[in-house]
Design an enzyme around this catalytic site. Structure first.
Site, short mmCIF file in Angstrom:
data_model
loop_
_atom_site.label_atom_id
_atom_site.label_comp_id
_atom_site.label_asym_id
_atom_site.label_seq_id
_atom_site.Cartn_x
_atom_site.Cartn_y
_atom_site.Cartn_z
CG LEU A 192 14.50 33.44 -1.10
CD1 LEU A 192 14.28 34.95 -1.17
CD2 LEU A 192 15.32 33.08 0.14
CB CYS B 98 14.79 32.67 -12.03
SG CYS B 98 16.33 31.85 -12.47
N GLY C 108 2.90 41.84 -0.66
CA GLY C 108 3.16 43.23 -0.29
C GLY C 108 2.68 44.19 -1.35
N GLY D 252 4.15 30.38 -30.37
CA GLY D 252 5.25 31.30 -30.09
C GLY D 252 6.58 30.64 -30.34
N GLY E 114 9.63 32.10 -29.85
CA GLY E 114 10.72 32.76 -29.15
C GLY E 114 11.46 31.79 -28.26
NE ARG F 11 8.04 35.19 -17.17
CZ ARG F 11 7.30 34.27 -16.54
NH1 ARG F 11 6.92 33.17 -17.18
NH2 ARG F 11 6.95 34.44 -15.29
CG HIS G 210 43.37 20.82 -30.07
ND1 HIS G 210 42.40 20.98 -31.04
CD2 HIS G 210 43.94 19.60 -30.30
CE1 HIS G 210 42.39 19.93 -31.82
NE2 HIS G 210 43.32 19.08 -31.40
#
Length: 459
Positions: A42, A46, A118, A178, A180, A266, A436
């Site tokens: 779960l 990420c 699934g 890469g 990126g 990706r 500030h």
């Protein structure tokens, strides 16, 4: 054995990453009966292989740099070495705490959480092993995977970010394929950990999706950090000999390293999941949707990295919430893609929202530009960073883009996204008093200058 039918749901969600679990939690809040299917852990990429663990590594890298640089602040510190086992222990503790918290939220929401792989069996049924979950609405949220290039086999010293997150040593020489977001973040980590780093990028500049001025500043900063990079350089192949990787470029040049990190983007996780058989239109593996995230099949939605566009966790969160509210009949406001903030957590950090200067000229014709250098910002001088805040304004109109680079600039993106999304004019922001000394002042100063009344900047 035939799959056993399970009672109907209002929403069946395939994928428990950022978009999927956000959709599940919001749907449950709205009183809908929800099933959430996840084959891994779960939280998805990420939480376990992406945003959270990589940023933990980047924070460890920042601590290493701080130890090296203490003398410039009058603090006698020395850098001894990187303990990768200790770094991973720290990283894994962070991930574990967040994972447990998320599990608790899903349980408390009364969501039927189904572990297993699934697939669709028709547009309104998800099969997980021997279970058939049928829903009035189905949300596809199966996420993305780290891509490679044709003929480039992942294994040994050739790896993607997935393997790099658990590497047990600091390689002496690293090539990052890469330039990126993922590429420059890992380049930053490995350099701070003590490796020699070379980035290979086929396009003309690093972070090519960002404003060109940001790319140039990042390249200057990377040169100062002795991170080498080759732009406009096309990869031709890689060979392994023992623990050494040799990368060949189309120019004929070859480079040796102890690790080749493949960071070429990706791809969508959709293959073999029954999407096409269910009648869903596909485009190179992605699932196109309309602005309300509906696929071409009624009652089937898609969110997150499988939907063409920005591949960002917070985009997935937002889309998941949107779809839950759409299903519940709340008619939420459409998510404006250009209004989604973007942060790259290398050193220096990059944060942006809205249109680049080039995009704004294409969209609006005449624009106004303002750059505020962090040299005039007290807090940035205390921290010891260089960079700028760049504003892009439609001529005599609102600010349509904010682009920032410098240490901790990611923390300034909150106000920037409000400015762009609420279509603020420079005068609106210039009238606000910024605390500030903070780096947040730099946003205020940039807007003061664009409004024609610069304070700590030249007109």
């Amino acid at each position: 054995m035939s799959a056993e039918a399970v009672g109907d749901y209002d929403v069946v969600i395939l994928g428990g990453g950022s978009g999927g679990y956000a959709c599940a939690l919001r749907s449950a809040q709205l009183g809908l009966k929800v099933a959430l299917v996840e084959k891994g852990k779960l939280g998805g990429t990420c939480l376990h292989q992406g945003c959270i663990p990589t940023k933990a590594l980047l924070h460890a890298a920042e601590v290493a740099d701080t130890a090296r640089e203490g003398a410039q602040f009058g603090v006698k510190t020395t850098f001894e070495s990187i303990d990768m086992a200790g770094v991973h222990s720290y990283k894994d503790r962070v991930v574990s705490r967040l994972h447990k918290g998320l599990q608790g939220l899903v349980k408390a929401g009364g969501i039927d959480y189904v572990e297993g792989s699934g697939a669709l069996d028709g547009p309104h049924t998800v099969v997980v092993g021997d279970r058939r979950l049928t829903g009035k609405n189905v949300v596809l949220a199966t996420g993305s995977y780290a891509k490679s290039l044709p003929g480039l086999e992942i294994g040994g010293p050739i790896m993607t970010s997935d393997q790099a997150l658990s590497i047990d040593h600091v390689p002496a020489r690293v090539i990052v394929l890469g330039g990126g977001v993922i590429g420059v973040e890992f380049a930053s980590v490995f350099r701070s950990f003590g490796a020699e780093v070379t980035i290979i990028e086929a396009l003309p500049r690093l972070v090519p999706a960002e404003d060109e001025a940001v790319s140039k500043q990042l390249e200057r900063a990377f040169r100062k950090r002795k991170i080498a990079f080759k732009t406009g350089a096309r990869f031709a192949g890689a060979t392994q000999s023992g623990d050494v990787v040799t990368v060949s470029l189309e120019s004929g040049e070859s480079i040796e390293a102890d690790l080749l990190l493949v960071a070429v983007g990706r791809g969508p996780v959709t293959e073999g999941l029954g999407y096409e058989a269910a009648g869903i239109t596909m485009d190179r593996g992605f699932v196109p949707t309309d602005e309300r995230l509906r696929t071409n099949v009624p009652g089937v939605y898609a969110v997150g990295d499988i939907v063409p566009g920005l591949q960002l966790a917070h985009r997935g969160f937002g889309q998941g919430i949107f779809v839950a509210e759409e299903i519940a009949g709340l008619s939420p406001a459409v998510i404006e893609e250009s209004g989604i903030p973007r942060v790259t957590y290398c050193d220096p950090e990059i944060a942006s929202v809205g249109l680049t200067e080039a995009e704004a000229r294409d969209a609006h014709g005449e624009v106004e530009i303002q750059e505020y250098n962090l040299g005039g910002n007290g807090r940035s001088q205390i921290v010891g960073t260089q960079g700028f805040v760049k504003l892009v304004r439609r001529k005599d109109g609102p600010v349509v883009g904010v682009h920032m680079i410098g240490a901790r600039m990611g923390e300034q993106i909150g106000e920037a996204q409000l400015i762009v999304n609420w279509e603020a004019h420079p005068e609106d922001v210039a009238g606000l008093v910024h605390a500030h000394p903070t780096q947040n002042e730099a946003l205020g100063e940039a807007h003061l200058a664009l409004a024609g009344k610069p304070l700590h900047a030249h007109a």
